[in-house]
Motif scaffolding. Structure first.
Motif, PDB file in Angstrom:
ATOM      1  N   ASP A 240      21.074 106.501  87.016  1.00  0.00           N
ATOM      2  CA  ASP A 240      20.175 105.350  87.176  1.00  0.00           C
ATOM      3  C   ASP A 240      18.960 105.547  86.266  1.00  0.00           C
ATOM      4  OD1 ASP A 240      18.527 103.347  87.971  1.00  0.00           O
ATOM      5  OD2 ASP A 240      18.398 103.936  90.080  1.00  0.00           O
TER       6      ASP A 240
ATOM      7  N   TYR B 165      13.871 104.010  84.504  1.00  0.00           N
ATOM      8  CA  TYR B 165      12.554 104.118  83.837  1.00  0.00           C
ATOM      9  C   TYR B 165      12.688 104.576  82.378  1.00  0.00           C
ATOM     10  CZ  TYR B 165      11.140 103.349  88.583  1.00  0.00           C
ATOM     11  OH  TYR B 165      10.987 102.777  89.824  1.00  0.00           O
TER      12      TYR B 165
ATOM     13  N   SER C  82      13.877  94.926  85.363  1.00  0.00           N
ATOM     14  CA  SER C  82      13.015  94.560  86.504  1.00  0.00           C
ATOM     15  C   SER C  82      11.556  94.953  86.267  1.00  0.00           C
ATOM     16  CB  SER C  82      13.502  95.254  87.774  1.00  0.00           C
ATOM     17  OG  SER C  82      14.738  94.729  88.161  1.00  0.00           O
ATOM     18  N   LYS C  83      11.359  96.136  85.682  1.00  0.00           N
ATOM     19  CA  LYS C  83       9.984  96.602  85.430  1.00  0.00           C
ATOM     20  C   LYS C  83       9.665  96.555  83.942  1.00  0.00           C
ATOM     21  CE  LYS C  83       9.953  98.946  89.743  1.00  0.00           C
ATOM     22  NZ  LYS C  83      10.515 100.067  90.468  1.00  0.00           N
TER      23      LYS C  83
HETATM   24  C1  LIG Z   1      15.183 104.592  90.594  1.00  0.00           C
HETATM   25  C2  LIG Z   1      15.257 103.127  90.805  1.00  0.00           C
HETATM   26  N1  LIG Z   1      16.418 102.494  90.610  1.00  0.00           N
HETATM   27  C3  LIG Z   1      16.542 101.169  90.802  1.00  0.00           C
HETATM   28  C4  LIG Z   1      15.470 100.412  91.218  1.00  0.00           C
HETATM   29  C5  LIG Z   1      15.661  98.943  91.432  1.00  0.00           C
HETATM   30  O1  LIG Z   1      16.238  98.399  90.298  1.00  0.00           O
HETATM   31  P1  LIG Z   1      16.597  96.851  90.189  1.00  0.00           P
HETATM   32  O2  LIG Z   1      15.347  96.077  90.327  1.00  0.00           O
HETATM   33  O3  LIG Z   1      17.200  96.743  88.824  1.00  0.00           O
HETATM   34  O4  LIG Z   1      17.595  96.544  91.276  1.00  0.00           O
HETATM   35  C6  LIG Z   1      14.241 101.025  91.438  1.00  0.00           C
HETATM   36  C7  LIG Z   1      13.089 100.241  91.927  1.00  0.00           C
HETATM   37  O5  LIG Z   1      12.107 100.754  92.362  1.00  0.00           O
HETATM   38  C8  LIG Z   1      14.130 102.418  91.228  1.00  0.00           C
HETATM   39  O6  LIG Z   1      12.984 103.058  91.435  1.00  0.00           O
END
Ligand SMILES: Cc1ncc(COP(=O)(O)O)c(C=O)c1O
Length: 430
Positions: free
Chosen positions: A220, A223, A258-259
């Motif tokens: 994942d 970031y 998303s960010k």
């Molecule tokens: C490590 C991590 N993965 C995924 C997400 C969420 O991702 P998405 O908005 O793409 O579903 C977050 C959100 O805080 C996160 O910190």
């Protein structure tokens, strides 16, 4: 201040009186600040307001002439996959663009692995002989990863993170068990520890011998481009390393915008080996007739290329880096030398992780709540919500205003100190 554990009974008593009175004053301010989740602030979202008018009336065709308003385009528009290929570390044929949540893609991959099995004539994970499938979970970690495992009855095996990634000796030992089917990894600016996995860690993850032939890294990279300093940390390419180690199908790579753009209206991304992408698309094709391609056009026209994306992330950094600095300054001012807590100084991502005195994290969260500052529940960063040391706190400073972050972090530092002083006081039966 000297380490509070070394204070005489009288000095500890006096310190407690002082801290209690500071806490009463803090509480009297009647604050109402939410530091629970890593959400972008309204000002960060405003940076992407230009997207809201895109793609614009009559401008809804892809470079290949597809009408983005219509059904279809399951894998995502070519120009969008090309835009994100450097971030995903994969050629565009090995990328899938989803809708707005990478968490949803992770959920689907796990569910499909359980119900259908992964490519290569493998049994579904839920039907294999042996014990319940298990996942390695680096700790502290992301509570929503743990929630997906709980949802599907996957056992979670915690492994500590140490700054450069998980304890690999432990990981290599655990994966020899054929029931261990996967592992969560947030390899860059990890949530919440800020760990950036080292090249050695990545090489070991790619090449380790697993008891399960269908083992998967749930990679994942949420970031990937979210730097807090001018130094843009880069990590090695996990897909390439897995291929070189003769485990081409080992990694499922996820990310999202998303960010980057809009947390509720971004694009989710998946990248993997050709076999895994084929598998993903076969499953996804049963679930949807196609993703939101207007949003894809919106993104490609707004960000344009990696240079545009980095420029945009720099604007985020200008807004949020001072908030992180403010939290760290408050912790240093109140707690340096007291011996009651340690904290990270992340160079990217969305969180600061504090290790409070063991046995006090829950108390800190409660003290903060009573003073109007809501923190992530203690234990949330461990599987099953159980932090065996009751010490880890996750601070999320991006959403509140800078002034609120300053006030809240002074209060949080105070609560950390008060909980520790109280504990010592009780232990010494004072
Ligand atoms: C490590 C991590 N993965 C995924 C997400 C969420 O991702 P998405 O908005 O793409 O579903 C977050 C959100 O805080 C996160 O910190």
């Amino acid at each position: 201040m000297s380490s509070i554990a070394e204070l005489s009974a009288g000095d500890l008593h006096a310190l407690r009186d002082r801290v209690l009175s500071d806490y009463a004053a803090f509480r009297a301010r009647g604050l109402k600040i939410d530091m629970t989740r890593g959400k972008p602030s309204p000002e960060q979202l405003d940076l992407a307001n230009g997207m809201l008018a895109l793609p614009g009336n009559g401008d809804h065709f892809s470079e290949a002439g597809e009408d983005a308003r219509n059904y279809g385009g399951l894998q995502g528009l070519t120009e969008v996959r090309a835009l994100f290929a450097p971030m995903m570390g994969a050629p565009l044929e090995q990328i899938v663009v989803g809708d707005n949540s990478s968490l949803a893609m992770m959920h689907d991959c796990l569910l499909w692995s359980m119900v259908k099995g992964v490519p290569g004539e493998m049994e579904p994970w839920s039907q294999q002989a042996g014990g319940a499938p298990a996942f390695i979970c680096p700790v502290p970690g992301y509570d929503r990863h743990f929630a997906i495992c709980e949802e599907f009855g996957i056992r979670m095996l915690p492994v500590p993170l140490g700054g450069n990634g998980p304890d690999m000796d432990m990981v290599e030992e655990l994966v020899t068990d054929p029931d261990v089917k996967g592992m969560w990894c947030v390899p860059k600016y990890s949530n919440p520890s800020g760990d950036v996995y080292s090249t050695e860690t990545l090489e070991r993850l790619a090449s380790m011998r697993t008891g399960a032939p269908d083992f998967r890294l749930f990679w994942d990279n949420a970031y990937a481009v979210h730097h807090l300093t001018p130094h843009r940390h880069e990590i090695a390419n996990i897909l390439e390393l897995c291929e070189q180690a003769d485990h081409p199908d080992r990694a499922f790579v996820f990310a999202s915008t998303s960010k980057i753009t809009l947390a509720g209206a971004g694009l989710a991304l998946f990248a993997s080996s050709p076999a895994n992408v084929k598998w993903y698309l076969a499953r996804a094709g049963k679930r949807t007739i196609g993703p939101d391609k207007l949003n894809q056009l919106r993104h490609v026209r707004f960000l344009r290329n990696m240079e545009g994306l980095h420029r945009h992330m720099e604007a985020h950094r200008v807004l949020i880096a001072p908030k992180f600095d403010t939290v760290i300054e408050a912790l240093e001012t109140r707690l340096s030398g007291t011996g009651v807590a340690k904290w990270t100084k992340p160079e990217g991502g969305y969180f600061i992780c504090v290790d409070a005195m063991p046995g006090t994290a829950r108390d800190v969260v409660e003290l903060a709540r009573e003073a109007g500052v809501v923190l992530t529940p203690a234990g949330a960063t461990s599987p099953y919500g159980r932090d065996p040391h009751d010490s880890t706190l996750r601070l999320a400073p991006t959403f509140p205003s800078l002034d609120e972050v300053r006030l809240a972090s002074e209060g949080i530092a105070l609560c950390i100190l008060l909980a520790a002083v109280d504990k010592l006081h009780a232990q010494r039966n004072l």
